[in-house]
Enzyme design. Structure first.
Site, PDB file in Angstrom:
ATOM      1  N   SER A 111       0.840  -1.202   0.000  1.00  0.00           N
ATOM      2  CA  SER A 111       0.000   0.000   0.000  1.00  0.00           C
ATOM      3  C   SER A 111       0.875   1.252   0.000  1.00  0.00           C
ATOM      4  O   SER A 111       1.660   1.458  -0.926  1.00  0.00           O
ATOM      5  CB  SER A 111      -0.959  -0.054   1.191  1.00  0.00           C
ATOM      6  OG  SER A 111      -2.015   0.881   1.042  1.00  0.00           O
ATOM      7  N   GLU A 248      -9.616  -6.712  -3.873  1.00  0.00           N
ATOM      8  CA  GLU A 248      -9.121  -5.669  -2.984  1.00  0.00           C
ATOM      9  C   GLU A 248      -9.457  -4.281  -3.499  1.00  0.00           C
ATOM     10  O   GLU A 248     -10.140  -4.117  -4.509  1.00  0.00           O
ATOM     11  CB  GLU A 248      -7.615  -5.827  -2.789  1.00  0.00           C
ATOM     12  CG  GLU A 248      -6.780  -5.509  -4.017  1.00  0.00           C
ATOM     13  CD  GLU A 248      -5.397  -5.016  -3.613  1.00  0.00           C
ATOM     14  OE1 GLU A 248      -5.330  -3.878  -3.099  1.00  0.00           O
ATOM     15  OE2 GLU A 248      -4.413  -5.751  -3.810  1.00  0.00           O
ATOM     16  N   HIS A 275      -6.713  -6.442   0.334  1.00  0.00           N
ATOM     17  CA  HIS A 275      -5.596  -5.503   0.327  1.00  0.00           C
ATOM     18  C   HIS A 275      -4.390  -6.062   1.084  1.00  0.00           C
ATOM     19  O   HIS A 275      -3.248  -5.751   0.764  1.00  0.00           O
ATOM     20  CB  HIS A 275      -6.061  -4.187   0.958  1.00  0.00           C
ATOM     21  CG  HIS A 275      -5.180  -3.019   0.684  1.00  0.00           C
ATOM     22  ND1 HIS A 275      -4.674  -2.746  -0.566  1.00  0.00           N
ATOM     23  CD2 HIS A 275      -4.702  -2.040   1.502  1.00  0.00           C
ATOM     24  CE1 HIS A 275      -3.938  -1.651  -0.508  1.00  0.00           C
ATOM     25  NE2 HIS A 275      -3.929  -1.209   0.728  1.00  0.00           N
TER      26      HIS A 275
END
Length: 305
Positions: A111, A248, A275
């Site tokens: 991320s 995700e 995710h």
């Protein structure tokens, strides 16, 4: 290098918590998301890679402002000016590398950490053997478009309208809105919730997260709303793995496009992965990671153009 925890002192005087697991001559530095998250989902990475027949020293740390490391005074304008920037956190990665004494290593980031990987690889790529971008786009517009789509699929029209109304009014701190955020989190972010990373209290650095992201994963009001690294993907010269979960918040089509734009990259995806697909489907995630490292090490890595 010794396993275990080491506190390092940055040149700016702050202290960071670091931890090394595993053994061998291959080094992997792992960056967490957020910003303001923690290292915790990387804690078993060395063990997972060993299951795949690969001995790796995995180095983790909590970025400045995150749970185990020092927290600056976010109310100080100078702190916001000097630390709440992309440049600070990219250069922090480089300083951590230096103070841990590693070079010619692999860098993985999830991320927000995946954004740092992109920027680090473009700026400091001479120190890398390979880069792994886990669940991060190169431009935020792709992310927001995908968020709008998955909210339409996951929520009723009334629920979606309520969320949008709250966001227009900047009214995030109410039970109904937060319950809808959790509903989305359960489907697309944290599909599994292992006890190892469950907490009685929230460990997220809220001021730092708010500054870059916003209130939650499904609305971008902070600095990341302007994130666009597309024109610099060509500057990532090292072998690169782009890995997304199949269920995700980040759109897989973007990951595939990124792998085509980075000079030497492959794209892989994790079935049933959200995710945090290193948790949701660890066997597949770490098979992909181990295969990538093995191929780079033996010179057989080929881009999938």
């Amino acid at each position: 290098m010794k396993q275990g925890t080491k506190i390092i002192t940055l040149d700016n005087g702050y202290h960071l918590w670091t931890n090394t697991q595993g053994e061998g001559d291959i080094h992997l530095l792992a960056l967490h998301g957020g910003p303001g998250g923690t290292h915790e989902y990387w804690e078993d990475t060395a063990k997972q890679l060993k299951k795949q027949g690969l001995n790796v020293q995995v180095h983790m740390y909590d970025q400045l402002g995150s749970w185990y490391s020092d927290t600056p005074d976010w109310d100080d304008p100078e702190v916001a000016k000097n630390i709440e920037t992309y440049e600070y956190f990219v250069d922090e990665v480089e300083e951590v590398r230096q103070k841990l004494g590693i070079d010619k290593f692999y860098l993985i980031g999830q991320s927000w950490g995946g954004a740092l990987v992109q920027m680090y690889a473009a700026k400091y790529g001479d120190h890398l053997k390979g880069a792994i971008i886990s669940s991060m786009v190169d431009r935020i517009d792709d992310y927001t478009k995908h968020l709008n789509q998955i909210r339409k699929e996951a929520l009723t029209p009334d629920e979606l309208a309520y969320m949008q109304k709250c966001e227009t009014e900047n009214n995030y701190d109410n039970d109904r809105y937060q319950k809808l955020v959790q509903k989305l989190n359960d489907q697309y972010v944290d599909r599994k919730k292992p006890a190892a990373i469950a907490h009685l209290i929230d460990t997220m650095s809220v001021p730092l997260y708010n500054a870059f992201q916003g209130d939650n994963e499904f609305v971008i009001t902070g600095k990341l709303k302007d994130w666009n690294f597309t024109d610099h993907l060509k500057d990532i010269k090292v072998p690169t793995l782009v890995t997304f979960g199949e269920h995700e918040t980040m759109p897989m089509e973007t990951g595939k496009r990124m792998a085509k734009m980075i000079p030497n990259a492959q794209f892989v995806s994790t079935p049933e992965g959200g995710h945090h697909h290193m948790i949701d489907n660890a066997p597949v995630y770490y098979d992909h990671l181990a295969t990538f490292i093995k191929q780079v090490e033996n010179g057989t890595f080929n881009q999938n153009k």
